[in-house]
Design an enzyme around this catalytic site. Structure first.
Site, PDB file in Angstrom:
ATOM      1  N   PHE A  15      -3.000  -5.331 -13.891  1.00  0.00           N
ATOM      2  CA  PHE A  15      -1.456  -5.850 -14.538  1.00  0.00           C
ATOM      3  C   PHE A  15      -2.511  -7.345 -14.564  1.00  0.00           C
ATOM      4  CE2 PHE A  15       1.818  -8.320 -12.075  1.00  0.00           C
ATOM      5  CZ  PHE A  15       2.594  -9.263 -13.354  1.00  0.00           C
ATOM      6  N   ASP A  35     -13.522  -1.861 -13.950  1.00  0.00           N
ATOM      7  CA  ASP A  35     -12.563  -0.301 -13.371  1.00  0.00           C
ATOM      8  C   ASP A  35     -12.506   0.423 -14.198  1.00  0.00           C
ATOM      9  OD1 ASP A  35      -9.437   0.366 -13.724  1.00  0.00           O
ATOM     10  OD2 ASP A  35      -9.305  -1.710 -13.567  1.00  0.00           O
ATOM     11  N   THR A  39      -5.318   2.649 -10.926  1.00  0.00           N
ATOM     12  CA  THR A  39      -3.310   2.413 -11.135  1.00  0.00           C
ATOM     13  C   THR A  39      -3.269   1.595 -13.056  1.00  0.00           C
ATOM     14  OG1 THR A  39      -4.000   0.595  -9.771  1.00  0.00           O
ATOM     15  CG2 THR A  39      -2.798   2.163  -9.111  1.00  0.00           C
ATOM     16  N   GLY A  40      -4.822   1.523 -13.552  1.00  0.00           N
ATOM     17  CA  GLY A  40      -4.712   0.338 -14.503  1.00  0.00           C
ATOM     18  C   GLY A  40      -4.844   1.241 -15.505  1.00  0.00           C
ATOM     19  N   ASN A 103     -19.159  -4.394  -2.414  1.00  0.00           N
ATOM     20  CA  ASN A 103     -20.134  -3.823  -3.061  1.00  0.00           C
ATOM     21  C   ASN A 103     -20.137  -5.387  -3.530  1.00  0.00           C
ATOM     22  OD1 ASN A 103     -21.497  -1.799  -2.010  1.00  0.00           O
ATOM     23  ND2 ASN A 103     -19.572  -0.686  -2.952  1.00  0.00           N
ATOM     24  N   LYS A 109     -23.794 -12.710  -4.473  1.00  0.00           N
ATOM     25  CA  LYS A 109     -24.560 -12.899  -3.205  1.00  0.00           C
ATOM     26  C   LYS A 109     -25.977 -12.794  -4.361  1.00  0.00           C
ATOM     27  CE  LYS A 109     -26.562 -12.163   1.567  1.00  0.00           C
ATOM     28  NZ  LYS A 109     -28.241 -11.107   0.705  1.00  0.00           N
ATOM     29  N   TYR A 149      -3.216  -0.836   3.342  1.00  0.00           N
ATOM     30  CA  TYR A 149      -3.377  -2.076   1.677  1.00  0.00           C
ATOM     31  C   TYR A 149      -3.502  -3.078   3.456  1.00  0.00           C
ATOM     32  CZ  TYR A 149      -1.538  -5.175  -2.150  1.00  0.00           C
ATOM     33  OH  TYR A 149      -1.929  -5.705  -2.367  1.00  0.00           O
ATOM     34  N   LYS A 153      -6.885  -5.896   2.925  1.00  0.00           N
ATOM     35  CA  LYS A 153      -6.773  -7.245   2.781  1.00  0.00           C
ATOM     36  C   LYS A 153      -7.037  -7.537   4.081  1.00  0.00           C
ATOM     37  CE  LYS A 153      -5.386  -6.328  -1.586  1.00  0.00           C
ATOM     38  NZ  LYS A 153      -6.274  -7.228  -2.255  1.00  0.00           N
ATOM     39  N   ARG A 190       7.306  -0.826  -8.035  1.00  0.00           N
ATOM     40  CA  ARG A 190       7.938  -2.490  -8.047  1.00  0.00           C
ATOM     41  C   ARG A 190       8.955  -2.488  -7.721  1.00  0.00           C
ATOM     42  NH1 ARG A 190       1.503  -5.011  -7.470  1.00  0.00           N
ATOM     43  NH2 ARG A 190       1.197  -4.445  -9.856  1.00  0.00           N
TER      44      ARG A 190
HETATM   45  P1  NAD Z   1      -2.876  -2.815 -10.343  1.00  0.00           P
HETATM   46  O1  NAD Z   1      -2.429  -1.772 -10.321  1.00  0.00           O
HETATM   47  O2  NAD Z   1      -2.502  -3.127 -11.542  1.00  0.00           O
HETATM   48  O3  NAD Z   1      -4.875  -3.237 -10.736  1.00  0.00           O
HETATM   49  C1  NAD Z   1      -5.015  -2.670 -10.082  1.00  0.00           C
HETATM   50  C2  NAD Z   1      -6.585  -2.539 -10.859  1.00  0.00           C
HETATM   51  O4  NAD Z   1      -7.865  -1.868  -9.733  1.00  0.00           O
HETATM   52  C3  NAD Z   1      -6.288  -1.377 -11.694  1.00  0.00           C
HETATM   53  O5  NAD Z   1      -6.300  -1.452 -12.899  1.00  0.00           O
HETATM   54  C4  NAD Z   1      -7.096  -0.222 -11.207  1.00  0.00           C
HETATM   55  O6  NAD Z   1      -7.409   1.053 -11.534  1.00  0.00           O
HETATM   56  C5  NAD Z   1      -8.260  -0.647 -10.507  1.00  0.00           C
HETATM   57  N1  NAD Z   1      -8.248  -0.189  -9.480  1.00  0.00           N
HETATM   58  C6  NAD Z   1      -7.945   0.471  -7.938  1.00  0.00           C
HETATM   59  N2  NAD Z   1      -9.782   0.750  -7.706  1.00  0.00           N
HETATM   60  C7  NAD Z   1     -10.456   0.387  -8.164  1.00  0.00           C
HETATM   61  C8  NAD Z   1     -11.825   0.514  -7.890  1.00  0.00           C
HETATM   62  N3  NAD Z   1     -12.324   1.656  -6.357  1.00  0.00           N
HETATM   63  N4  NAD Z   1     -12.940   0.759  -8.712  1.00  0.00           N
HETATM   64  C9  NAD Z   1     -12.924  -0.512  -9.751  1.00  0.00           C
HETATM   65  N5  NAD Z   1     -11.705  -0.742  -9.869  1.00  0.00           N
HETATM   66  C10 NAD Z   1     -10.407   0.054  -9.237  1.00  0.00           C
HETATM   67  O7  NAD Z   1      -2.176  -4.323  -9.830  1.00  0.00           O
HETATM   68  P2  NAD Z   1      -1.966  -5.774  -9.666  1.00  0.00           P
HETATM   69  O8  NAD Z   1      -0.430  -6.203  -9.612  1.00  0.00           O
HETATM   70  O9  NAD Z   1      -3.137  -6.690 -11.109  1.00  0.00           O
HETATM   71  O10 NAD Z   1      -2.962  -6.243  -8.741  1.00  0.00           O
HETATM   72  C11 NAD Z   1      -4.332  -6.604  -8.411  1.00  0.00           C
HETATM   73  C12 NAD Z   1      -4.909  -7.198  -7.321  1.00  0.00           C
HETATM   74  O11 NAD Z   1      -3.790  -7.707  -7.010  1.00  0.00           O
HETATM   75  C13 NAD Z   1      -5.375  -6.070  -5.871  1.00  0.00           C
HETATM   76  O12 NAD Z   1      -5.800  -6.581  -5.561  1.00  0.00           O
HETATM   77  C14 NAD Z   1      -3.519  -6.678  -5.094  1.00  0.00           C
HETATM   78  O13 NAD Z   1      -4.179  -6.024  -4.359  1.00  0.00           O
HETATM   79  C15 NAD Z   1      -3.196  -7.932  -5.469  1.00  0.00           C
HETATM   80  N6  NAD Z   1      -2.097  -8.378  -5.517  1.00  0.00           N
HETATM   81  C16 NAD Z   1      -1.333  -8.199  -6.468  1.00  0.00           C
HETATM   82  C17 NAD Z   1       0.166  -8.910  -6.087  1.00  0.00           C
HETATM   83  C18 NAD Z   1       1.300  -9.184  -7.320  1.00  0.00           C
HETATM   84  O14 NAD Z   1       2.271  -8.588  -7.324  1.00  0.00           O
HETATM   85  N7  NAD Z   1       0.487  -8.101  -8.077  1.00  0.00           N
HETATM   86  C19 NAD Z   1       0.942  -9.256  -4.931  1.00  0.00           C
HETATM   87  C20 NAD Z   1      -0.487  -9.271  -4.098  1.00  0.00           C
HETATM   88  C21 NAD Z   1      -1.671  -9.129  -4.411  1.00  0.00           C
HETATM   89  N1  UDP Z   2      12.949  -2.188  -3.887  1.00  0.00           N
HETATM   90  C1  UDP Z   2      13.752  -1.851  -4.049  1.00  0.00           C
HETATM   91  N2  UDP Z   2      14.228   0.145  -4.683  1.00  0.00           N
HETATM   92  C2  UDP Z   2      12.908  -0.229  -4.996  1.00  0.00           C
HETATM   93  C3  UDP Z   2      11.720  -0.764  -5.369  1.00  0.00           C
HETATM   94  C4  UDP Z   2      11.789  -1.098  -4.220  1.00  0.00           C
HETATM   95  O1  UDP Z   2      14.772  -2.369  -2.795  1.00  0.00           O
HETATM   96  O2  UDP Z   2      13.430   0.784  -6.774  1.00  0.00           O
HETATM   97  C5  UDP Z   2      12.894  -3.055  -3.051  1.00  0.00           C
HETATM   98  C6  UDP Z   2      11.626  -2.547  -1.119  1.00  0.00           C
HETATM   99  O3  UDP Z   2      12.091  -2.217  -0.465  1.00  0.00           O
HETATM  100  C7  UDP Z   2      10.506  -3.844  -1.143  1.00  0.00           C
HETATM  101  C8  UDP Z   2      11.584  -4.898  -1.785  1.00  0.00           C
HETATM  102  O4  UDP Z   2      11.958  -4.808  -3.647  1.00  0.00           O
HETATM  103  O5  UDP Z   2      12.174  -5.111   0.201  1.00  0.00           O
HETATM  104  C9  UDP Z   2       9.915  -5.682  -3.456  1.00  0.00           C
HETATM  105  O6  UDP Z   2       9.135  -4.230  -2.968  1.00  0.00           O
HETATM  106  P1  UDP Z   2       8.030  -3.932  -4.228  1.00  0.00           P
HETATM  107  O7  UDP Z   2       7.828  -2.767  -3.904  1.00  0.00           O
HETATM  108  O8  UDP Z   2       8.155  -4.542  -5.369  1.00  0.00           O
HETATM  109  O9  UDP Z   2       7.265  -4.352  -3.230  1.00  0.00           O
HETATM  110  P2  UDP Z   2       6.168  -5.848  -1.603  1.00  0.00           P
HETATM  111  O10 UDP Z   2       7.620  -6.522  -1.798  1.00  0.00           O
HETATM  112  O11 UDP Z   2       7.592  -5.048  -0.744  1.00  0.00           O
HETATM  113  O12 UDP Z   2       5.025  -5.043  -1.581  1.00  0.00           O
END
Ligand code: NAD
Ligand code: UDP
Length: 317
Positions: A15, A35, A39-40, A103, A109, A149, A153, A190
């Protein structure tokens, strides 16, 4: 020889990684997207097929990354990101946050590149300070189900600061708060795709617990703008990027019913363990440092997102 700088984006088929890739290409970078498709989905980058400035490599970044040629910027975004994904993939989540960070730091680097990692508001855990400032150390259960997770992080942040201090590398850390928009996976669990998917498919809306827990939702274009600005900055400690508009999950469910025009009931299911009770970014630092703040109102962003899922479901059926 091309004068364009090269950026590497891990998680490029996800995403956020796919939106970041679009922004970097628009800013005149060449992009190498890496990638594993864990999950993508390549659907998120299929519009880039044939673009001479974009190259996709299917690779798991927990394994050594070899890239010939110059690299100027490395963005490490690969990681399972939804609670359902990282509960299903605990080891992969720990590995991509630790080995994957190692990595990608090693790659940056070796190339003398700037490095930016996608960290998360989850580093604050179930926060005892509200709203959350970057100075807050957090309240995380390391051995709970979300620990895989959160701690990955937190370890990643520590490693990035270690490389910055030990090797003088130009590194940045963004702590991302709940972001939504087109290209989220419908079934990633989510709350945004879950509720929109349920409303559009005529299913009850599943609020976990009483729905009094809060989240603050940021539209994806705002988030990417903040991240791009951070990548160009000279600041090395974590920066929150998110939208401070906070609402309860129950209120969010009602908004989704309103904007989809659905009359589905709201049903309550068990609250997952360690689900944070509140979450709201303090973005004073991003405002001051980057001159950034979110521009897209919730009402506008959510309609765009609903339209995306409507089209997606129409194509699927
Ligand atoms: P996403 O699942 O859509 O994207 C993650 C991507 O990483 C996927 O395409 C998956 O295939 C790839 N991936 C996972 N493990 C891998 C590996 N070992 N090697 C290569 N590719 C790999 O999730 P997202 O929402 O796009 O999140 C992207 C980043 O942003 C993540 O690091 C996530 O922790 C961080 N993040 C996102 C949110 C949010 O609200 N979307 C919030 C906080 C942090
Ligand atoms: N949540 C919910 N119903 C759902 C999915 C999520 O009530 O079907 C709630 C979840 O318990 C959390 C909030 O929505 O309190 C946000 O959840 P999300 O999975 O989006 O990510 P989080 O912010 O917890 O990482």
């Amino acid at each position: 020889m091309s004068q364009k700088k090269t950026a590497v984006v891990t998680g490029a088929a996800g995403f956020l990684g796919s939106h970041l890739t679009d922004r970097l290409l628009a800013e005149g970078y060449k992009v190498i997207g890496i990638d594993s498709l864990l999950t993508g989905n390549v659907r998120n980058i299929e519009h880039l097929a044939g673009n001479p400035d974009f190259q996709f490599i299917k690779h798991d970044v927990t394994n050594y990354i070899y890239l010939p040629g110059e690299v100027h910027l490395v963005f490490h975004f690969a990681s399972p990101a939804s609670p359902i994904d990282y509960l299903k993939l605990p080891i992969q989540t720990l590995k991509v946050g630790s080995l994957g960070t190692h990595n990608t730091l090693g790659l940056a680097k070796a190339k003398g590149a700037t490095y930016l990692i996608a960290s998360t508001s989850e580093t604050y855990g179930d926060p005892l300070e509200h709203p959350q400032k970057e100075t807050y150390w957090g309240n995380v259960n390391p051995i709970g189900p979300r620990g895989v997770y959160d701690e990955a992080k937190r370890f990643a942040e520590a490693m990035v600061m270690g490389y910055h201090r030990a090797h003088g590398m130009d590194t940045k850390i963004v702590r991302i708060f709940n972001t939504y928009g087109p290209r989220m996976r419908l079934e990633d669990g989510r709350v945004v795709p879950a509720f929109i998917g349920q409303a559009l498919q005529g299913k009850p809306i599943t609020v976990f617990g009483d729905g009094a827990q809060t989240r603050s939702f940021c539209y994806v274009s705002d988030l990417i703008d903040g991240i791009f600005k951070l990548s160009q900055s000279n600041y090395h400690e974590p920066v929150n990027i998110g939208n401070p508009r906070e609402m309860t999950v129950l209120e969010f469910a009602k908004q989704i019913l309103k904007f989809t025009g659905s009359d589905q009931p709201i049903i309550h299911q068990e609250l997952p363990q360690d689900d944070p009770k509140v979450r709201q970014p303090d973005i004073t630092l991003a405002r001051k440092l980057l001159g950034w703040e979110p521009k897209v109102q919730f009402e506008e962003g959510i309609v765009k997102t609903i339209d995306y899922f409507r089209d997606f479901l129409a194509i699927k059926s």
